[in-house]
Design an enzyme around this catalytic site. Structure first.
Site, PDB file in Angstrom:
ATOM      1  N   HIS A  18       0.812  -1.279   0.165  1.00  0.00           N
ATOM      2  CA  HIS A  18      -0.384  -0.483   0.379  1.00  0.00           C
ATOM      3  C   HIS A  18       0.683   0.903  -0.081  1.00  0.00           C
ATOM      4  O   HIS A  18       0.883   2.443  -0.448  1.00  0.00           O
ATOM      5  CB  HIS A  18      -0.828  -0.009   0.833  1.00  0.00           C
ATOM      6  CG  HIS A  18      -2.160  -1.408   0.799  1.00  0.00           C
ATOM      7  ND1 HIS A  18      -2.954  -1.079  -0.155  1.00  0.00           N
ATOM      8  CD2 HIS A  18      -1.836  -2.190   0.966  1.00  0.00           C
ATOM      9  CE1 HIS A  18      -3.960  -2.096   0.343  1.00  0.00           C
ATOM     10  NE2 HIS A  18      -3.600  -3.101   0.390  1.00  0.00           N
ATOM     11  N   GLU A  50     -11.388 -10.844  -6.601  1.00  0.00           N
ATOM     12  CA  GLU A  50     -10.094 -10.697  -6.512  1.00  0.00           C
ATOM     13  C   GLU A  50      -9.707 -11.916  -5.671  1.00  0.00           C
ATOM     14  O   GLU A  50      -8.696 -11.798  -5.391  1.00  0.00           O
ATOM     15  CB  GLU A  50      -9.919  -9.789  -5.720  1.00  0.00           C
ATOM     16  CG  GLU A  50     -10.799  -9.331  -4.437  1.00  0.00           C
ATOM     17  CD  GLU A  50     -10.499  -8.040  -3.392  1.00  0.00           C
ATOM     18  OE1 GLU A  50      -9.081  -7.199  -3.942  1.00  0.00           O
ATOM     19  OE2 GLU A  50     -11.119  -7.568  -2.730  1.00  0.00           O
ATOM     20  N   ASP A  94      -4.655  -8.423  -5.622  1.00  0.00           N
ATOM     21  CA  ASP A  94      -5.004  -9.590  -4.608  1.00  0.00           C
ATOM     22  C   ASP A  94      -5.123 -10.617  -4.669  1.00  0.00           C
ATOM     23  O   ASP A  94      -4.443 -12.212  -4.759  1.00  0.00           O
ATOM     24  CB  ASP A  94      -6.679  -9.337  -3.377  1.00  0.00           C
ATOM     25  CG  ASP A  94      -6.253  -8.593  -2.603  1.00  0.00           C
ATOM     26  OD1 ASP A  94      -5.192  -8.695  -1.846  1.00  0.00           O
ATOM     27  OD2 ASP A  94      -6.610  -7.260  -2.301  1.00  0.00           O
ATOM     28  N   CYS A 103      -9.254  -2.864 -11.242  1.00  0.00           N
ATOM     29  CA  CYS A 103      -8.765  -1.547 -10.186  1.00  0.00           C
ATOM     30  C   CYS A 103      -7.477  -1.955  -9.476  1.00  0.00           C
ATOM     31  O   CYS A 103      -6.636  -0.770  -9.010  1.00  0.00           O
ATOM     32  CB  CYS A 103     -10.236  -1.365  -9.671  1.00  0.00           C
ATOM     33  SG  CYS A 103     -10.778  -2.382  -8.393  1.00  0.00           S
TER      34      CYS A 103
END
Ligand code: PEP
Ligand code: MG
Length: 588
Positions: free
Chosen positions: A199, A441, A465, A512
């Site tokens: 992240h 995901e 993911d 995304c």
């Protein structure tokens, strides 16, 4: 920072995590406690600084003796021994010699030289396998902080970053560090930990801060104030760059700035392939602060609003009213475009939603995403109501993360229906036709996409993911970063299967994950039928231009071939070939 330390050019190789180039001196922060201010001293100040160091040691020794005596009087049960041990540590001749030498050779102020020597020592200890020795680091940190205070340094605040431009070098950075770092001063950062899909790296790309992660032992080896170049394209940190290297990078910086302004000039243009297939390019966002960036990027809305970042500001999610206010502001700002709000995706490598009594053995496979929301109905209800309330003020869609099967979609939709009934009863406005989407995901969701598709209005493929779960490779672990392959045949088959199931059921598919912003893969994703690309705000104009340069028919033929390919590299090469043919100037 006019003065800097000198040395030979040296290159550290890491993993490129956020593109861009930074040319500035280094600022090093290590684990444990904050770094004091750092500055270069003149030769004639060396002795003075060495005396300051000895004074701080003497003062600390004195304080520790006093503490020990006070405890001797009070209890006498042996706790005071700790202060004796601390006093011994700071009288260690090897450490004293190292700091004295460092002041003379590095020409850095006494507190920083002390800090740097202690950090090298502490880092080495943190890395020893012996747990007993590792535990001793806390004692050393404790006594080192005391010494630092005795230089007149107040370590209440976090590390004191220099006011001038610098490249930050750290063992690791949390997403919150990336957000709070002063972006006017931090031109880039390099870390030992992390990976492209962590992240922190995602946020660095969102804010356009060049970053390199996974550089082994960098904290131990570099020195604050060394002049450096951070190359976020090639994943390099170059220390003491030679004049020639510096010139080369300055030239590269100019070229990139020129390309960016050309792309910016075209950002409002339609994103349509040369043969007329319209594709939406939207942006991923995490914080309200990104809204102006998103608007400037030319993005047609927000394809992923990661609401779990609201947890960064406090211990828990803001209440319903506060959330409604935030979501409303975002959708008003982005109007007339769509804003896809993803419900809380806490847990795993993300922010925890609440402290767990027992740490999870496998957080990625544990209590995260929709699982958390479904088991905390009170919290889930507040978020769903807030999203619905915002939907009265703009175009809003709601999306659920970590869906692994049909029953989770049913239960989540039931919550939406209940909240709609409540709001109806209260006379509160909302969009009764709010689109509901499922993130794809988890491999189970992709495999069962044909079962999920009739239940939702859209799919959004979260490749970050999806890849990690499909190939069983932790997305944030640098040791297995090589195995994390977006073009693994299994991954692209799952993506294709998801899009086909969506098409069969008349719903649309967005993507995304970070793969959407990788323009080497735009031909493959266009060819497989992706209709919306949601990418970091800084990537919007580049992805848009890539789409405008491609032919859908050519991409579709290539992707058919790619889907029959046996190897990740072969699939990457096929897509890259088209990318090179159509937009070589955009590729790094
Ligand atoms: C993903 O997994 O691809 C995704 C977009 O979600 P996140 O990165 O927030 O887990
Ligand atoms: Mg995800």
């Amino acid at each position: 920072m006019e003065k800097s330390v000198s040395g030979e050019e040296m290159i550290y190789q890491g993993i490129p995590a956020s593109p861009g180039i930074a040319i500035a001196p280094l600022h090093v922060i290590a684990r444990g406690f904050g770094a004091p201010e750092v500055y270069v001293i003149d030769e004639n100040e060396v002795e003075h600084e060495q005396k300051r160091f000895h004074r701080a040691i003497e003062l600390t020794k004195h304080q520790l003796e006093e503490l020990k005596e006070r405890l001797d009087d009070l209890s006498g049960d042996g706790e005071q021994d700790i202060f004796e041990a601390h006093a011994m540590m700071i009288q260690d001749q090897i450490m004293i010699n190292k700091v004295t030498e460092a002041i003379a050779s590095r020409k850095q102020n006494a507190e920083y030289a002390f800090y740097a020597v202690m950090q090298t020592f502490l880092e080495a200890m943190r890395r020893v396998p012996d747990p007993f020795l590792r535990e001793r680091t806390a004692d050393i940190e404790d006594v080192a902080q005391r010494v630092l205070r005795n230089f007149g340094f107040d370590d209440e605040g976090r590390h004191q970053a220099p006011d001038d431009h610098h490249i930050l070098v750290a063992y690791d950075l949390a997403p919150s560090d990336t957000v709070t770092m002063n972006k006017r001063h931090v031109l880039g950062f390099a870390t030992e930990q992390g990976s492209v899909n962590s992240h922190t790296a995602i946020l660095a790309r969102a804010f356009g801060v060049p970053a390199v992660v996974g550089i082994d032992n960098v904290v131990l080896n570099v020195m604050a104030l060394s002049p450096a170049i951070l190359d976020g394209y090639a994943g390099k940190l170059i220390l003491h760059p030679a004049e020639e290297t510096r010139e080369r990078y300055k030239e590269m910086l100019n070229q990139k700035a020129k390309l960016r302004s050309e792309l910016d000039a075209r950002r409002g243009a339609l994103t349509e392939t040369v043969d007329g297939r319209a594709v939406t390019v939207s942006a991923n966002m995490e914080f309200l602060e990104e809204v102006p960036l998103v608007k400037r990027s030319g993005a047609k809305g927000i394809g992923l609003y990661r609401t779990e970042y609201l947890l960064l500001d406090g211990e828990e999610m803001p209440d319903e009213n506060k959330q409604a206010e935030i979501y409303t502001e975002v959708c008003k700002e982005l109007s007339p475009h769509n804003v896809i709000i993803r419900t809380l995706d806490a847990g795993g490598d993300k922010l925890p939603v609440e402290p767990l009594t027992d740490p999870e053995p496998n957080p990625f496979l544990g209590w995260r995403g929709i699982r958390v929301s479904l088991s905390r109905p009170g919290m889930f209800r507040e978020q769903v109501r807030a999203i619905l309330r915002a939907s009265a003020h703009g175009k809003v869609a709601i999306m659920f993360p970590m869906i692994s099967g049909l029953s989770e979609v049913w239960r989540a939709k039931e919550m939406v229906r209940n909240c709609m009934d409540e709001l109806d009863g209260e006379g509160v406005a909302f969009d009764a036709k709010i689109p509901i989407g499922a993130m794809i995901e988890v491999p189970a969701a992709a495999i069962c996409a044909d079962l999920l598709a009739p239940e939702v209005d859209f799919f959004s493929i979260g490749t970050n993911d999806l890849i990690q779960y499909t190939v069983a490779v932790d997305r944030v672990n640098p040791h297995v970063a090589d195995l994390y392959r977006p073009t693994h045949p299994a991954v692209i088959r799952l993506i294709k299967q998801t899009i086909d199931a969506a098409n069969d059921n008349g719903i649309w598919t967005a993507i995304c994950g970070e793969m959407a912003g990788d323009i080497r893969l735009t031909p493959l994703l266009i060819g497989m039928g992706v209709e919306e690309f949601s990418v970091g705000p800084m990537q919007v104009s580049t992805v848009g231009q890539a789409i405008r340069s491609l032919s859908y028919a050519e991409c579709a033929a290539m992707s058919d071939q790619a889907l029959k390919h046996t190897r990740s590299q072969g699939i990457m090469d096929l897509s890259l070939e088209l990318a090179k043919d159509h937009y070589p100037e955009l590729l790094d």
